[in-house]
Design an enzyme around this catalytic site. Structure first.
Site, mmCIF file in Angstrom:
data_model
loop_
_atom_site.group_PDB
_atom_site.id
_atom_site.type_symbol
_atom_site.label_atom_id
_atom_site.label_comp_id
_atom_site.label_asym_id
_atom_site.label_seq_id
_atom_site.Cartn_x
_atom_site.Cartn_y
_atom_site.Cartn_z
ATOM 1 N N VAL A 22 30.632 46.496 32.945
ATOM 2 C CA VAL A 22 29.896 47.397 32.936
ATOM 3 C C VAL A 22 29.691 48.442 32.086
ATOM 4 C CG1 VAL A 22 31.775 49.310 35.032
ATOM 5 C CG2 VAL A 22 31.847 46.977 35.280
ATOM 6 N N ASP A 124 41.630 41.953 44.806
ATOM 7 C CA ASP A 124 42.061 41.343 43.593
ATOM 8 C C ASP A 124 42.958 42.551 42.767
ATOM 9 O OD1 ASP A 124 42.056 39.904 41.533
ATOM 10 O OD2 ASP A 124 40.105 40.632 40.512
ATOM 11 N N ASN A 129 42.543 46.639 37.760
ATOM 12 C CA ASN A 129 41.393 47.424 38.502
ATOM 13 C C ASN A 129 42.226 48.684 39.181
ATOM 14 O OD1 ASN A 129 40.140 45.410 38.428
ATOM 15 N ND2 ASN A 129 40.158 44.397 40.148
#
Length: 294
Positions: A22, A124, A129
């Site tokens: 990312v 997840d 996150n």
């Protein structure tokens, strides 16, 4: 500087995952700062699926998806660039003040309620996150998410300390699996450690299936009884016995209004935050009304 699709300038890597990287990037067409996930060859289908699932949820606590495509052999997914540290970075030095833990838990629960309402399972939920901005808690990375009606097979992905027992047993992830993961995340945010720790991920997974989770009050004695009971319900081995994300959100909203949570010395929070990227942590210091460590 690498440019994808003659449009997205990739500036620096801000994360890595199973499919690729990312990047913090710039959309030269609009001038907007964005995040771009680039996938390994053959993962374009997975990125398109992630884009579709994330785009199905319209909520300020869920990362926005802008674009998905290919540039040669490179598949990419373009999302909003959320300005702030992830919760894992903040927790590296221990728990945050309980009032802030309540805000974070409420924000994740609110996002999950919207995700589940759209027929999606995140699968997840973990500190890495969850991104903290000055006024919002944002749930990111739908890379292993699933539509709740999927029958294509079990979703067994996840992260060991935050993985529901049914996922460990290779059953499909459900909204209740996300609630269990949020219970683990709340425990880690309040106490500095998830419910189960061990020398190996395999041992942790075995604990999720076989061992009773410690009560929150065993780890944090002054925690309110209602919060202790809530987390215990979230961590029930039976998915049917767990509360919904909306119920978690509503109860945390009530608890945030009650000035009964134990205090963590604010100076320790400032000192921990000062060891992170100042630009990333300034929103948290401002939220807590702390002076900059600089």
């Amino acid at each position: 500087m690498t440019r994808l699709a003659d449009r997205y300038e990739l500036r620096r890597v801000v994360g890595r995952g199973g499919m690729g990287r990312v990047w913090a990037a710039r959309d030269v067409w609009s001038g907007r700062e964005v995040a771009v996930k680039t996938a390994l060859p053959g993962e374009g289908g997975a990125l398109r699926r992630e884009a579709a699932l994330a785009a199905a949820v319209d909520h300020p606590g869920v990362v926005d998806v802008h674009d998905v495509g290919h540039d040669g052999v490179t598949a990419y997914l373009v999302m909003e660039l959320v300005d702030g540290p992830d919760l894992a970075a903040v927790l590296d030095d221990g728990p945050v003040p309980p009032t802030e833990a309540m805000r974070i838990g409420h924000g994740v629960a609110d996002a999950l309620a919207a995700v589940h309402g759209a027929g999606v399972v995140h699968a997840d939920v973990k500190p890495a996150n969850v991104v903290l901005t000055d006024d919002t808690v944002v749930l990111v990375d739908f890379g292993v998410a699933a539509a709740s009606q999927d029958d294509a097979g079990p979703v067994t992905f996840g992260t060991a300390p935050y993985m529901a027992p049914e996922q460990v047993a290779s059953a499909p992830a459900t909204p209740a699996s996300d609630v269990y993961a949020l219970g683990c995340l709340l425990t880690a945010t309040l106490t500095g450690r998830p419910p189960f720790t061990a020398d190996s991920p395999t041992e942790v997974l075995q604990h999720h299936v076989r061992a009773s989770a410690p009560r929150l009050r065993e780890l944090l004695p002054d925690v309110p009884a209602r919060l202790d009971d809530l987390v215990a319900r979230m961590l029930d081995k039976d998915p049917a016995a767990r509360c919904s994300a909306a119920e978690v959100r509503d109860l945390l909203a009530e608890l945030r209004e009650e000035p009964v949570l134990p205090a963590t010395p604010l100076r320790s929070v400032r000192d921990r935050a000062s060891r992170l990227d100042p630009d990333a942590t300034r929103p948290i210091l401002e939220l807590l009304q702390l002076p900059s460590a600089a």
